[in-house]
Design a protein around this motif. Structure first.
Motif, PDB file in Angstrom:
ATOM      1  N   ALA A   3       0.838  -1.202   0.000  1.00  0.00           N
ATOM      2  CA  ALA A   3       0.000   0.000   0.000  1.00  0.00           C
ATOM      3  C   ALA A   3       0.872   1.251   0.000  1.00  0.00           C
ATOM      4  O   ALA A   3       0.568   2.233  -0.701  1.00  0.00           O
ATOM      5  N   GLU A   4       1.937   1.232   0.776  1.00  0.00           N
ATOM      6  CA  GLU A   4       2.835   2.385   0.828  1.00  0.00           C
ATOM      7  C   GLU A   4       3.365   2.720  -0.558  1.00  0.00           C
ATOM      8  O   GLU A   4       3.341   3.881  -0.983  1.00  0.00           O
ATOM      9  N   ALA A   5       3.832   1.697  -1.282  1.00  0.00           N
ATOM     10  CA  ALA A   5       4.388   1.928  -2.620  1.00  0.00           C
ATOM     11  C   ALA A   5       3.331   2.509  -3.561  1.00  0.00           C
ATOM     12  O   ALA A   5       3.616   3.441  -4.330  1.00  0.00           O
ATOM     13  N   LEU A   6       2.124   1.971  -3.506  1.00  0.00           N
ATOM     14  CA  LEU A   6       1.056   2.469  -4.376  1.00  0.00           C
ATOM     15  C   LEU A   6       0.671   3.902  -4.023  1.00  0.00           C
ATOM     16  O   LEU A   6       0.443   4.736  -4.916  1.00  0.00           O
ATOM     17  N   LEU A   7       0.587   4.199  -2.736  1.00  0.00           N
ATOM     18  CA  LEU A   7       0.232   5.552  -2.316  1.00  0.00           C
ATOM     19  C   LEU A   7       1.325   6.559  -2.666  1.00  0.00           C
ATOM     20  O   LEU A   7       1.024   7.697  -3.040  1.00  0.00           O
ATOM     21  N   ARG A   9       3.287   6.333  -5.224  1.00  0.00           N
ATOM     22  CA  ARG A   9       3.171   6.513  -6.673  1.00  0.00           C
ATOM     23  C   ARG A   9       1.994   7.425  -7.005  1.00  0.00           C
ATOM     24  O   ARG A   9       2.117   8.335  -7.837  1.00  0.00           O
ATOM     25  N   ALA A  10       0.851   7.186  -6.358  1.00  0.00           N
ATOM     26  CA  ALA A  10      -0.332   8.025  -6.600  1.00  0.00           C
ATOM     27  C   ALA A  10      -0.039   9.481  -6.250  1.00  0.00           C
ATOM     28  O   ALA A  10      -0.402  10.405  -7.000  1.00  0.00           O
ATOM     29  N   ARG A  11       0.618   9.696  -5.121  1.00  0.00           N
ATOM     30  CA  ARG A  11       0.955  11.067  -4.719  1.00  0.00           C
ATOM     31  C   ARG A  11       1.864  11.720  -5.752  1.00  0.00           C
ATOM     32  O   ARG A  11       1.670  12.875  -6.130  1.00  0.00           O
ATOM     33  N   SER A  12       2.850  10.990  -6.211  1.00  0.00           N
ATOM     34  CA  SER A  12       3.787  11.526  -7.195  1.00  0.00           C
ATOM     35  C   SER A  12       3.064  11.912  -8.492  1.00  0.00           C
ATOM     36  O   SER A  12       3.303  12.991  -9.058  1.00  0.00           O
ATOM     37  N   ILE A  13       2.171  11.053  -8.959  1.00  0.00           N
ATOM     38  CA  ILE A  13       1.414  11.330 -10.181  1.00  0.00           C
ATOM     39  C   ILE A  13       0.525  12.554  -9.981  1.00  0.00           C
ATOM     40  O   ILE A  13       0.479  13.455 -10.825  1.00  0.00           O
ATOM     41  N   THR A  24      -6.575  16.853  -3.964  1.00  0.00           N
ATOM     42  CA  THR A  24      -6.311  15.423  -4.150  1.00  0.00           C
ATOM     43  C   THR A  24      -4.944  15.053  -3.580  1.00  0.00           C
ATOM     44  O   THR A  24      -4.777  13.983  -2.993  1.00  0.00           O
ATOM     45  N   VAL A  25      -3.984  15.945  -3.728  1.00  0.00           N
ATOM     46  CA  VAL A  25      -2.652  15.718  -3.157  1.00  0.00           C
ATOM     47  C   VAL A  25      -2.736  15.702  -1.634  1.00  0.00           C
ATOM     48  O   VAL A  25      -2.104  14.865  -0.976  1.00  0.00           O
ATOM     49  N   ALA A  26      -3.550  16.587  -1.071  1.00  0.00           N
ATOM     50  CA  ALA A  26      -3.736  16.590   0.383  1.00  0.00           C
ATOM     51  C   ALA A  26      -4.301  15.262   0.852  1.00  0.00           C
ATOM     52  O   ALA A  26      -3.863  14.709   1.879  1.00  0.00           O
ATOM     53  N   THR A  27      -5.261  14.723   0.112  1.00  0.00           N
ATOM     54  CA  THR A  27      -5.824  13.405   0.449  1.00  0.00           C
ATOM     55  C   THR A  27      -4.772  12.315   0.315  1.00  0.00           C
ATOM     56  O   THR A  27      -4.659  11.439   1.182  1.00  0.00           O
ATOM     57  N   ASP A  28      -3.992  12.376  -0.764  1.00  0.00           N
ATOM     58  CA  ASP A  28      -2.906  11.405  -0.953  1.00  0.00           C
ATOM     59  C   ASP A  28      -1.930  11.445   0.221  1.00  0.00           C
ATOM     60  O   ASP A  28      -1.508  10.395   0.733  1.00  0.00           O
ATOM     61  N   LEU A  29      -1.557  12.637   0.637  1.00  0.00           N
ATOM     62  CA  LEU A  29      -0.617  12.794   1.744  1.00  0.00           C
ATOM     63  C   LEU A  29      -1.185  12.207   3.033  1.00  0.00           C
ATOM     64  O   LEU A  29      -0.486  11.497   3.769  1.00  0.00           O
ATOM     65  N   ASN A  30      -2.442  12.488   3.293  1.00  0.00           N
ATOM     66  CA  ASN A  30      -3.077  11.974   4.504  1.00  0.00           C
ATOM     67  C   ASN A  30      -3.164  10.451   4.472  1.00  0.00           C
ATOM     68  O   ASN A  30      -2.889   9.779   5.467  1.00  0.00           O
TER      69      ASN A  30
END
Length: 193
Positions: A3-7, A9-13, A24-30
């Motif tokens: 999950a960490e790796a996927l999150l 990656r999602a944050r980076s994208i 959306t980035v704020a949600t990704d960070l949280n």
């Protein structure tokens, strides 16, 4: 760890395509911070929650429910690391936002009440914690019905506090009721039972 790796990656994208200050980035960070907290990477989790909080406050203002959610998560992390004095004002703020946004009888208020009550209990302030737990229980019973698993959790929390204050005759019926609710909801062999 998956999950960490996927999150990450999602944050980076999302940061690359939407910008570092996007909601959306704020949600990704949280979300990433929550996983890192579970993985006991607390320093990075705290830093990411702080960044998420700053983005949400800048976008939505200090009294938005998204801000309350991140405040609550950050407060939980601080509590888990024994930083109770830092966690408590964040929990109070999250509760105030929930009450102002949803009204005093909303399940989100019950969650904030329980979180604050757990912190007060952890710091030995049982007399302050008990009415908050009782209020959360009343809200959840009214919202979900008397036989809901959330009510069972509330009953267990309150029973634990009563047990801690040596009020065993008051705690026992609550524990029995919580057990009955969880058995009916999940079956006899579920971990909640």
């Amino acid at each position: 760890s998956e999950a960490e790796a996927l999150l990450r990656r999602a944050r980076s994208i999302d940061e690359a395509s939407l910008g570092a200050g996007h909601p959306t980035v704020a949600t990704d960070l949280n979300n990433l911070a929550q996983v890192l907290s579970d993985l006991h990477q607390l320093a990075e989790a705290e830093q990411l929650m702080g960044r998420s909080l700053a983005i949400n406050q800048a976008l939505f203002g200090a009294t938005h429910p998204k801000v309350a959610s991140v405040l609550s998560n950050l407060a939980q992390l601080l509590q888990d690391t024994g930083r109770f004095a830092e966690a408590e004002p964040l929990m109070h703020q999250a509760l105030e936002i929930a009450e102002a946004t949803f009204g005093p009888l909303h399940p989100r208020v019950a969650i904030a009440l329980n979180n604050l009550a757990q912190l007060l209990q952890a710091t030995g302030r049982l007399e302050e914690a008990e009415p908050l737990m009782r209020r959360a229980l009343a809200i959840d019973e009214a919202s979900f019905g008397a036989e809901h698993p959330t009510v069972a959790t509330d009953l267990s929390n309150l029973a634990g506090l009563l047990r801690e204050t040596d009020r065993l005759s008051e705690a026992e019926p609550l524990m029995r009721r919580a057990l009955e609710i969880n058995e009916a909801a999940f079956g006899e062999n579920h971990p909640a039972v």
